[in-house]
Motif scaffolding. Structure first.
Motif, PDB file in Angstrom:
ATOM      1  N   ALA A 428      51.501  35.517  35.977  1.00 60.16           N
ATOM      2  CA  ALA A 428      51.494  36.757  36.286  1.00 60.16           C
ATOM      3  C   ALA A 428      52.341  37.299  37.631  1.00 60.16           C
ATOM      4  CB  ALA A 428      50.013  37.506  36.722  1.00 60.16           C
ATOM      5  N   LEU A 429      52.305  36.227  38.499  1.00 60.44           N
ATOM      6  CA  LEU A 429      53.232  36.219  39.988  1.00 60.44           C
ATOM      7  C   LEU A 429      54.497  35.928  39.281  1.00 60.44           C
ATOM      8  CD1 LEU A 429      50.958  34.303  42.252  1.00 60.44           C
ATOM      9  CD2 LEU A 429      51.301  36.545  42.010  1.00 60.44           C
ATOM     10  N   ALA A 430      55.061  35.252  38.440  1.00 60.18           N
ATOM     11  CA  ALA A 430      56.518  35.029  38.081  1.00 60.18           C
ATOM     12  C   ALA A 430      57.017  36.204  37.130  1.00 60.18           C
ATOM     13  CB  ALA A 430      56.602  33.579  37.329  1.00 60.18           C
ATOM     14  N   TRP A 431      56.263  36.551  36.480  1.00 63.53           N
ATOM     15  CA  TRP A 431      56.667  37.432  35.150  1.00 63.53           C
ATOM     16  C   TRP A 431      55.407  38.577  35.138  1.00 63.53           C
ATOM     17  CZ3 TRP A 431      57.790  35.916  29.518  1.00 63.53           C
ATOM     18  CH2 TRP A 431      58.380  37.224  28.962  1.00 63.53           C
ATOM     19  N   PRO A 432      55.419  39.351  35.918  1.00 64.28           N
ATOM     20  CA  PRO A 432      54.200  40.554  35.815  1.00 64.28           C
ATOM     21  C   PRO A 432      54.178  41.229  34.541  1.00 64.28           C
ATOM     22  CG  PRO A 432      55.329  40.568  37.833  1.00 64.28           C
ATOM     23  CD  PRO A 432      56.466  39.669  37.017  1.00 64.28           C
ATOM     24  N   ALA A 433      55.311  41.458  33.992  1.00 65.47           N
ATOM     25  CA  ALA A 433      55.277  42.122  32.865  1.00 65.47           C
ATOM     26  C   ALA A 433      54.422  41.449  31.691  1.00 65.47           C
ATOM     27  CB  ALA A 433      56.511  42.524  32.299  1.00 65.47           C
ATOM     28  N   ALA A 434      54.691  40.212  31.394  1.00 64.07           N
ATOM     29  CA  ALA A 434      53.980  39.521  30.598  1.00 64.07           C
ATOM     30  C   ALA A 434      52.632  38.739  30.923  1.00 64.07           C
ATOM     31  CB  ALA A 434      54.686  38.295  30.130  1.00 64.07           C
ATOM     32  N   GLY A 435      52.650  38.394  32.188  1.00 69.85           N
ATOM     33  CA  GLY A 435      51.271  37.689  32.681  1.00 69.85           C
ATOM     34  C   GLY A 435      50.158  38.662  33.307  1.00 69.85           C
ATOM     35  N   GLY A 436      50.797  39.886  33.715  1.00 66.96           N
ATOM     36  CA  GLY A 436      49.906  40.734  34.357  1.00 66.96           C
ATOM     37  C   GLY A 436      48.682  41.319  33.238  1.00 66.96           C
ATOM     38  N   PRO A 437      49.071  41.526  32.225  1.00 62.16           N
ATOM     39  CA  PRO A 437      48.109  42.163  31.168  1.00 62.16           C
ATOM     40  C   PRO A 437      46.999  40.906  30.754  1.00 62.16           C
ATOM     41  CG  PRO A 437      50.180  43.023  30.370  1.00 62.16           C
ATOM     42  CD  PRO A 437      50.423  42.054  31.569  1.00 62.16           C
ATOM     43  N   LEU A 438      47.556  39.802  30.679  1.00 59.54           N
ATOM     44  CA  LEU A 438      46.736  38.607  30.245  1.00 59.54           C
ATOM     45  C   LEU A 438      45.955  38.240  31.439  1.00 59.54           C
ATOM     46  CD1 LEU A 438      49.683  36.214  28.737  1.00 59.54           C
ATOM     47  CD2 LEU A 438      47.703  37.360  27.773  1.00 59.54           C
ATOM     48  N   LEU A 439      46.127  38.451  32.847  1.00 60.82           N
ATOM     49  CA  LEU A 439      45.440  38.033  33.813  1.00 60.82           C
ATOM     50  C   LEU A 439      44.430  39.373  34.036  1.00 60.82           C
ATOM     51  CD1 LEU A 439      44.801  36.204  36.063  1.00 60.82           C
ATOM     52  CD2 LEU A 439      46.302  37.446  37.626  1.00 60.82           C
ATOM     53  N   THR A 440      44.520  40.445  33.704  1.00 63.96           N
ATOM     54  CA  THR A 440      44.106  41.718  33.612  1.00 63.96           C
ATOM     55  C   THR A 440      42.857  41.458  32.499  1.00 63.96           C
ATOM     56  OG1 THR A 440      45.524  43.299  34.434  1.00 63.96           O
ATOM     57  CG2 THR A 440      43.585  44.187  33.381  1.00 63.96           C
ATOM     58  N   GLY A 441      43.203  41.000  31.309  1.00 65.37           N
ATOM     59  CA  GLY A 441      42.078  40.726  30.376  1.00 65.37           C
ATOM     60  C   GLY A 441      41.313  39.643  30.794  1.00 65.37           C
ATOM     61  N   ALA A 442      41.871  38.747  31.394  1.00 67.28           N
ATOM     62  CA  ALA A 442      40.854  37.641  31.986  1.00 67.28           C
ATOM     63  C   ALA A 442      39.901  38.008  32.874  1.00 67.28           C
ATOM     64  CB  ALA A 442      41.584  36.251  32.768  1.00 67.28           C
ATOM     65  N   ALA A 443      40.298  39.154  33.873  1.00 61.97           N
ATOM     66  CA  ALA A 443      39.628  39.676  34.852  1.00 61.97           C
ATOM     67  C   ALA A 443      38.323  40.364  34.098  1.00 61.97           C
ATOM     68  CB  ALA A 443      40.151  40.486  35.820  1.00 61.97           C
ATOM     69  N   TRP A 444      38.706  41.214  33.119  1.00 59.39           N
ATOM     70  CA  TRP A 444      37.554  41.757  32.453  1.00 59.39           C
ATOM     71  C   TRP A 444      36.646  40.825  31.567  1.00 59.39           C
ATOM     72  CZ3 TRP A 444      35.889  41.824  27.367  1.00 59.39           C
ATOM     73  CH2 TRP A 444      34.782  42.898  27.019  1.00 59.39           C
ATOM     74  N   LEU A 445      37.053  39.791  31.104  1.00 59.15           N
ATOM     75  CA  LEU A 445      36.101  38.625  30.611  1.00 59.15           C
ATOM     76  C   LEU A 445      35.339  38.192  31.553  1.00 59.15           C
ATOM     77  CD1 LEU A 445      38.426  36.764  28.052  1.00 59.15           C
ATOM     78  CD2 LEU A 445      36.535  38.348  27.624  1.00 59.15           C
ATOM     79  N   LEU A 446      35.977  37.890  32.694  1.00 56.98           N
ATOM     80  CA  LEU A 446      35.033  37.630  34.043  1.00 56.98           C
ATOM     81  C   LEU A 446      33.849  38.429  34.406  1.00 56.98           C
ATOM     82  CD1 LEU A 446      37.518  35.486  36.308  1.00 56.98           C
ATOM     83  CD2 LEU A 446      35.552  34.496  35.215  1.00 56.98           C
ATOM     84  N   GLY A 447      34.460  39.539  34.547  1.00 57.49           N
ATOM     85  CA  GLY A 447      33.586  40.771  34.861  1.00 57.49           C
ATOM     86  C   GLY A 447      32.323  41.049  33.834  1.00 57.49           C
ATOM     87  N   ALA A 448      32.760  40.816  32.536  1.00 60.02           N
ATOM     88  CA  ALA A 448      31.657  40.982  31.662  1.00 60.02           C
ATOM     89  C   ALA A 448      30.580  39.642  31.639  1.00 60.02           C
ATOM     90  CB  ALA A 448      32.259  40.839  30.021  1.00 60.02           C
ATOM     91  N   GLY A 449      31.219  38.666  31.815  1.00 60.88           N
ATOM     92  CA  GLY A 449      30.088  37.521  32.157  1.00 60.88           C
ATOM     93  C   GLY A 449      29.326  37.599  33.362  1.00 60.88           C
ATOM     94  N   TRP A 450      30.017  38.235  34.377  1.00 57.90           N
ATOM     95  CA  TRP A 450      29.199  38.399  35.722  1.00 57.90           C
ATOM     96  C   TRP A 450      28.221  39.162  35.821  1.00 57.90           C
ATOM     97  CZ3 TRP A 450      29.685  36.534  40.454  1.00 57.90           C
ATOM     98  CH2 TRP A 450      29.016  37.079  41.535  1.00 57.90           C
ATOM     99  N   GLN A 451      28.230  40.118  34.597  1.00 59.12           N
ATOM    100  CA  GLN A 451      27.099  40.974  34.565  1.00 59.12           C
ATOM    101  C   GLN A 451      25.669  40.162  33.978  1.00 59.12           C
ATOM    102  OE1 GLN A 451      27.006  44.313  35.299  1.00 59.12           O
ATOM    103  NE2 GLN A 451      29.140  43.834  35.877  1.00 59.12           N
ATOM    104  N   GLY A 452      26.099  39.241  33.378  1.00 54.83           N
ATOM    105  CA  GLY A 452      24.663  38.106  32.808  1.00 54.83           C
ATOM    106  C   GLY A 452      24.396  37.455  34.087  1.00 54.83           C
ATOM    107  N   LEU A 453      25.194  36.962  34.684  1.00 55.05           N
ATOM    108  CA  LEU A 453      24.825  36.398  36.131  1.00 55.05           C
ATOM    109  C   LEU A 453      24.127  36.999  37.153  1.00 55.05           C
ATOM    110  CD1 LEU A 453      25.370  33.144  37.213  1.00 55.05           C
ATOM    111  CD2 LEU A 453      27.093  34.203  38.664  1.00 55.05           C
ATOM    112  N   ALA A 454      24.450  38.463  37.152  1.00 53.31           N
ATOM    113  CA  ALA A 454      23.695  39.238  38.054  1.00 53.31           C
ATOM    114  C   ALA A 454      22.529  39.682  37.259  1.00 53.31           C
ATOM    115  CB  ALA A 454      24.700  40.604  38.238  1.00 53.31           C
ATOM    116  N   TRP A 455      22.287  39.570  36.081  1.00 57.94           N
ATOM    117  CA  TRP A 455      21.112  39.740  35.572  1.00 57.94           C
ATOM    118  C   TRP A 455      20.008  38.661  36.006  1.00 57.94           C
ATOM    119  CZ3 TRP A 455      18.844  36.980  31.129  1.00 57.94           C
ATOM    120  CH2 TRP A 455      17.727  37.560  30.758  1.00 57.94           C
TER     121      TRP A 455
END
Length: 770
Positions: A428-455
């Protein structure tokens, strides 16, 4: 030569002397000696002169059993004492605290951006070398390596000192901060910014902020990849603490070891196929170290990361040399290396938790029964968390009950998640156009898993707060868990349960138990504010809650609540806020949020504070003396409406006056002067001239005058006038600014004397100022 020949020569290595000499050279004993000696230097209340261990080393020139162990301890003590002397010499002298000075230096490390300020470390070429500064209002967008010339007001490192709370001064010491302060005026600096890895990290964080935006998992990703944890919210930290997973977002031994392990096995696999003539182990160890060092550098090489890198480096060196070294000996070599890299590590909780975790894993592997892979992994996780719980309680007074299960799930995931996040972040840092969406998707997955941890964190028993009553209880608990984890069938195994009892049920020395009709008053060190805890045998009252600041620091959350948990009082029978000023009521909301508060009286509460209100707890009488409704109406400001509370038992009286001014004191004297007499007075308005009039002090005639005021505060409290008036009535003046928390023990009968103690006197540390 026959067996009975009297001239037979014994091999000295087989004699008891030789055996003792071999054991004395055992690196595990040498490591224990180094740890003990370094700890002794740092826990001794005053600096130890380096000449003392140096003189002891001269004795080691003689030959005697155990010489190697003694020499190792003395060398460690010498090294630690030199480190202490260097740090003290680098500190801003107390005599210069409060000065305004023009300083020039470079920003060192990442800048912490908060709502109303930026905080950063300014590295200088002269002492004090490292100054932690706050820049309020409209600070510039600083980056590591930027040159700063500014007029600052600085102080010797200082912090509040209370039982059961975070030791800010010790943290400043470990971070090698030589002075603190704030920027008053900025000037022009003609030096060009210097490029550094930290500057690249800061630029990378800016780009990540643009890519991830307000994603809830942004702070987690930045912590795991770049070692920056500022974006993790307080609510997220609460979830991590409750689930015992804070270590997963603090780049330390787990992460450095994980990266080193993955790279070692990948490099070894590749070397065996590409370069079979080379030593695969050495190539793999070199690649693993380079990767681990790169990750540590990317994370900022903070002190915990440095310790982890040293530990990994020692382990990789042993593997590269292909020496048949027991893991426990490798751990001992790592401990010695860490102590000589940074002697102050011995006072860091992370040092004990890191080495304790590895040592415990080795013990589990040696003593635990053999099972299948998944059963073995589950057994290790349960045993590891159980074994570290006593240390966790000792340092943080909180332990997670769900940590074994949660960590058993998340630690294997970290093997995949951490390398994946590093790869996606780099892309994402070297090639934002390609890596940015992938990192954003990873952030979404982490956020979804975080809900279980918060529960899970919301479960009522997810975390428990428990204070170990002493070092003996800590050691007994560790020994008890070690016994319980021995294989089934061994005699004495279940005796370990008995060893856990002191930690679980606790005990109190006889002089700390509160008898009927006796009570304890603690004036907490909350800086420029007031928070007083009153405990009878079974009840607890909190009089004022300390300040809260716009920067987010809340003494109710940071000091009052931890103290109450530390003394085993999670229930507050009455929260009495004397008046509405923020330095007295600021922490009230946190106390109500974190603890069970039966009744909130006074400012912000359900009922006002009115003269004549009274109650009795365990033979101790509480009575509100001021104000009446008429006096409240006549007061010119909030100070004049402060609640005045008298606490009385056969052993003595304590008077709490909030910020009551001289006019209110006069009204109180005119109405009921006889009720004011008492042995202990918590001085009004922090020692301001507007309070503590001569007439009032004559009516009280206190033996002890306790003053809650900030260290070297800008108002000069207690003022010279107040000090003179207190001396005129024979009161002994004791302040939180230099004494830390002040503890008053009022006995249940007049035959025994009231005792007032200062926390700094009872727990002196060489890094404390003053």
């Amino acid at each position: 030569m026959g067996r009975g020949d009297d001239n037979v020569q014994l091999d000295p290595d087989r004699s008891w002397h030789g055996a003792l000499a071999r054991y004395a050279r055992d690196p595990r004993l040498l490591a224990l000696a180094c740890i003990g000696a370094s700890g002794g230097v740092y826990l001794w209340p005053t600096p130890i002169a380096p000449l003392l261990p140096l003189a002891g080393l001269l004795c080691c020139l003689l030959r005697f059993p155990g010489r190697a162990v003694l020499a190792a301890g003395l060398v460690a003590a010498l090294w630690a004492s030199l480190d202490v002397a260097h740090r003290l010499d680098a500190r801003l002298p107390v005599e210069r605290s409060g000065e305004t000075a023009t300083v020039v230096g470079r920003v060192s490390g990442l800048v912490s951006h908060e709502a109303f300020r930026s905080r950063f470390v300014l590295a200088r070429d002269v002492a004090p070398y490292r100054v932690r500064l706050s820049w309020y209002d409209d600070p510039p967008a600083l980056l590591p390596g930027d040159c700063v010339r500014a007029t600052v007001k600085w102080e010797t490192p200082h912090g509040s000192a209370n039982p059961g709370t975070f030791d800010y001064e010790a943290w400043l010491w470990r971070e090698r901060i030589d002075a603190t302060g704030y920027v008053r005026e900025a000037g022009d600096c003609d030096r060009a910014a210097s490029m550094s890895l930290d500057r690249l990290r800061a630029l990378a964080l800016r780009r990540l902020d643009r890519i991830l935006g307000d994603a809830p998992a942004r702070g987690l990703i930045e912590a795991l990849t770049l070692g920056a944890r500022d974006a993790i919210s307080d609510a997220q930290w609460a979830v991590l603490r409750a689930t015992g997973t804070s270590h997963l977002v603090a780049i330390s031994g787990l992460h450095i070891g994980l990266i080193a392990g993955v790279l070692f096995f990948l490099a070894r696999w590749l070397a065996l196929r590409v370069a079979p003539g080379w030593s695969a182990h050495r190539l793999a160890a070199a690649a693993a170290f380079v990767g681990a060092a790169g990750y540590a550098a990317l994370a900022g090489l903070a002190l915990p990361t440095q310790r982890a890198l040293v530990m990994v480096a020692v382990a990789l060196a042993v593997m590269a040399l292909r020496r048949d070294v027991a893991p426990s000996r490798t751990l001992a070599f790592a401990a010695i290396a860490v102590l000589f890299w940074d002697p102050a590590s011995v006072i860091a909780p992370g040092f004990w938790l890191s080495f304790g975790a590895v040592a415990w894993l080795l013990y589990i592997a040696a003593s635990g029964p053999r099972r299948g892979h998944w059963l073995a992994f589950g057994h290790i996780q349960l045993a590891l968390i159980a074994g570290l719980t006593p240390l966790t309680l000792w340092f943080f007074e909180q332990a997670s009950m769900v940590a074994p299960v949660v960590n058993a799930l998340l630690i294997p995931l970290a093997v995949v998640v951490v390398p994946a996040l590093l790869t996606l972040t780099a892309l994402a840092l070297a090639w934002p156009a390609a890596g940015g969406p992938l990192l954003t998707g990873a952030a979404w997955l982490l956020g979804a898993g975080w809900q279980g941890l918060a529960w899970v964190a919301d479960w009522p028993l997810a975390a428990v707060h428990l204070t170990l009553p002493g070092v003996a209880a800590l050691l007994l608990a560790i020994a008890g868990i070690a016994l319980l984890l021995l294989p089934r069938g061994l005699p004495g195994r279940w005796a370990g349960a008995a060893l856990l009892l002191p930690a679980l049920i606790g005990w109190q020395p006889a002089d700390q138990r509160i008898p009927q009709e006796a009570y304890r008053v603690t004036v907490l060190d909350v800086g420029q504010g007031l928070a007083v805890v009153v405990r009878t045998r079974e009840h607890t009252l909190v009089f004022d809650a300390g300040p809260a600041y716009r920067t987010g620091f809340d003494t109710g959350e940071a000091i009052v609540v931890p103290y109450l948990r530390h003394v085993g009082r999670p229930r507050v029978d009455r929260l009495l806020i004397s008046h509405a000023d923020l330095d007295h009521r600021g922490g009230a909301a946190a106390i109500v949020r974190e603890l069970e508060v039966v009744r909130w009286q006074g400012a912000g509460g359900d009922s006002p504070c009115v003269a004549g209100q009274q109650w009795r707890w365990n033979g101790v009488d509480f009575r509100v003396l001021y104000p009446t409704r008429a006096e409240r109406a006549a007061a010119a400001d909030t100070n004049g409406r402060s609640c005045v509370l008298r606490i009385a038992s056969p052993g003595g009286r304590v008077l709490l006056t909030g910020d009551l001014d001289a006019a209110g004191e006069a009204r109180l004297i005119a109405r009921n002067a006889e009720a004011l007499a008492g042995e202990v007075l918590v001085v009004g308005h922090h020692g301001s001239d507007s309070s503590s009039s001569s007439a009032f002090l004559e009516a009280v005639r206190p033996r002890f005058a306790l003053i809650s005021a900030g260290w070297r505060n800008r108002w000069g409290f207690p003022t010279e006038g107040v000090r003179e008036r207190l001396s005129a009535v024979g009161a002994q003046r004791i302040g939180t600014a230099t004494g830390g928390a002040l503890r008053v023990a009022v006995p249940g009968s007049a035959e025994r004397a009231i005792r007032v103690t200062r926390w700094r006197d009872q727990h002196p540390r060489l890094w404390q100022v003053p």
